[in-house]
Design a protein around this motif. Structure first.
Motif, PDB file in Angstrom:
ATOM      1  N   ALA B  48      29.823  18.766  17.976  1.00 48.83           N
ATOM      2  CA  ALA B  48      29.092  19.480  16.915  1.00 48.83           C
ATOM      3  C   ALA B  48      27.600  19.227  17.028  1.00 48.83           C
ATOM      4  N   ASP B  49      27.244  17.991  17.322  1.00 46.85           N
ATOM      5  CA  ASP B  49      25.828  17.633  17.434  1.00 46.85           C
ATOM      6  C   ASP B  49      25.175  18.359  18.612  1.00 46.85           C
ATOM      7  N   ASN B  50      25.877  18.387  19.743  1.00 49.18           N
ATOM      8  CA  ASN B  50      25.363  19.106  20.918  1.00 49.18           C
ATOM      9  C   ASN B  50      25.205  20.591  20.616  1.00 49.18           C
ATOM     10  N   TYR B  51      26.194  21.125  19.919  1.00 47.46           N
ATOM     11  CA  TYR B  51      26.157  22.559  19.594  1.00 47.46           C
ATOM     12  C   TYR B  51      24.960  22.868  18.703  1.00 47.46           C
ATOM     13  N   LEU B  52      24.770  22.044  17.679  1.00 46.35           N
ATOM     14  CA  LEU B  52      23.667  22.285  16.735  1.00 46.35           C
ATOM     15  C   LEU B  52      22.322  22.181  17.455  1.00 46.35           C
TER      16      LEU B  52
END
Lengths: 167, 334
Positions: B48-52
């Motif tokens: 999720a962090d990478n995506y954001l």
């Protein structure tokens, strides 16, 4: 009398130990998964690595250098996955296949099999498979990412990139 | 005998108890049931962090850049289609926003005017694309507040004369199940105007005249470099503090001839477009307005320039621009 009680205690101790060891051996034998975690990590690592290594960082790779010199790679700031996506967008699937062989085979250890897919929705734009036995493998791990990019002033994607690894 | 047998059973249970305690003591992992979940949660948060991060630093900026670039080109085509300038700076901003977000102008699809640059290329289309993809591929719910997007297109000291800036502010949320983010953020991109058509030329002459920066700086002007400037149809940015500046690129969309200190650009009307005009200074914005006419701050007379002015090309400059282009010695008043 006292000797008999100790005998019972010792007997119970040995018997219980045998039972516990026996059950443990059976359980460990059944749940032995020596490579599952490696396969899982590999799949995610390949996606992460290919999403972070930029083309200019592969300047020691002769094939990549030739593609850049020929003008087939126009933006060396692209990541490896973005470059593959761009090849797909430009319908250069043969180049994408060669690029995968020259770049991905250096990332993934030879004992692992893998499949690399680039998809636009449900349409498969690119499929590269190394190794056999995917259908029969007991350990099959898939990792996905979203890729996109820009050519001149147009945007391509977002596509799905998926790496499946198995043993 | 009965008492003795009970003692044996007691010791048997003691033995089982001791073994059980030993087994449990050396297999404490069994009790940490959440331990197996930790890598999954860690992986999920990392995804999720990478995506954001990718969404904010790459996807939205790339989308905004490509959509803005094509929106600006679409507005030029729209002006050409309507054969009229926009009304004002506010009108430019309103139309730019509408084209950027939805590919329409005043509610009408611009593809019906033959302008197809925004097909599958609007900013909203890109937002909906990533909303769908994040759900399907990563099982992350992304929502953009499409009804509350603010945009502004501008030129300033930050962009300089050869670029335009676009700022876009919006609210969005990302929900990965175990973690969620609610954000309001302004995205900024800068677009080069090199190669874009000049609306002043499109409407006033009907000719395409793409923006091309001159290679000469303000210390290099003389009759030869001015000749090259005319022949190459290049633009010059005035790098002084004078109030007699040319309008910037965006002002040309709504036919404003007011000076732009930071970003004014000007070109010279060439022989093809001059139509034998003898009563105007040949600097583009002077030619199509009364900004530099005799009696204004640009001087009281118009001058021919020896070596440039010919009977078929009655090139003239006002006094101010004669000084700017360093051709006082070649200027002759007739």
């Amino acid at each position: 009398m006292h000797k008999k009680a100790y005998f019972f205690t010792l007997d119970a101790f040995i018997a219980t130990s045998i039972i516990v060891i026996g059950i443990s051996l059976i359980l460990f034998a059944r749940t032995n998964k020596p490579y599952e975690m490696q396969t899982a990590f590999l799949s995610q690592d390949v996606i992460d690595t290919a999403s972070s290594i930029k083309i200019y960082e592969l300047s020691d790779n002769e094939y990549v250098s030739n593609l850049t010199a020929d003008g087939n790679i126009t933006n060396t700031q692209n990541t490896v996955l973005e470059q593959l996506g761009e090849f797909c967008y430009r319908e250069m699937n043969n180049t994408a296949g060669n690029f995968t062989e020259k770049v991905f085979l250096r990332i993934i250890p030879p004992e692992y099999n893998f499949q690399l897919l680039i998809k636009d929705g449900s349409d498969i734009l690119f499929n590269y498979t190394k190794g056999k036995g995917m259908e029969t493998s007991r350990v099959l791990i898939s990792s996905k990412n979203i890729i996109f990019g820009q050519i001149n002033n147009l945007m391509w994607g977002p596509y799905t990139s998926e790496v499946i690894t198995w043993q | 005998m009965a008492i003795k047998s009970k003692k044996g059973v007691f010791f048997t249970f003691m033995g089982i108890l001791v073994v059980s305690v030993l087994v449990l003591a050396f297999s404490s992992d069994v009790y940490v049931t959440s331990k197996n979940k930790i890598p999954v949660i860690k992986s999920r948060v990392k995804t999720a962090d990478n995506y954001l991060r990718n969404l904010e630093t790459s996807y939205l900026e790339t989308s905004l850049y490509t959509s803005s670039y094509n929106a600006l080109k679409s507005i030029i085509l729209y002006i050409n289609y309507e054969d009229d300038f926009l009304v004002s700076e506010n009108d430019l901003n309103a139309k730019f926003k509408e084209v950027l977000l939805s590919g329409t102008i005043d509610g009408a699809d611009i593809s019906n005017m033959g302008i197809t640059l925004m097909q599958d290329n609007t900013f909203i289309y890109r937002l909906e694309d990533i909303e769908r993809m994040s759900q399907d591929v990563l099982h992350i719910t992304t929502r953009f507040d499409e009804d509350n997007i603010n945009t502004v297109i501008f030129q300033s000291n930050d962009t300089g004369p050869w670029q335009v800036g676009v700022n876009l502010t919006m609210n969005y949320s990302v929900d990965a199940g175990i973690a969620s983010w609610n954000k309001t953020k302004t995205f900024s991109i800068i677009i080069s105007i090199i190669g874009f058509d000049d609306p002043l030329y499109l409407i006033n002459s009907g000719y395409s005249h793409p923006i091309k920066e001159t290679t000469f700086n303000d210390t290099e002007w003389n009759v030869d470099t001015l000749m090259g400037h005319i022949e190459n149809q290049t633009y010059r940015h005035e790098s002084n503090e004078s109030t007699e500046h040319s309008p910037n690129y965006l002002m040309r969309f709504y036919e404003s001839y007011s000076p732009s200190l930071c970003c004014g650009i000007e070109s010279m009307i060439n022989e093809t477009l001059c139509d034998g005009e003898t009563g105007k200074s040949y600097v583009d914005y002077c030619f199509w307005s009364d900004e530099c006419d005799p009696g204004t701050g640009y001087g009281n007379k118009l001058y021919n320039i020896l070596g440039i002015t010919t009977p078929s090309y009655p090139f003239k400059l006002d006094a101010y621009h004669i000084g700017q282009y360093n051709v006082k010695d070649e200027a002759e008043y007739i």
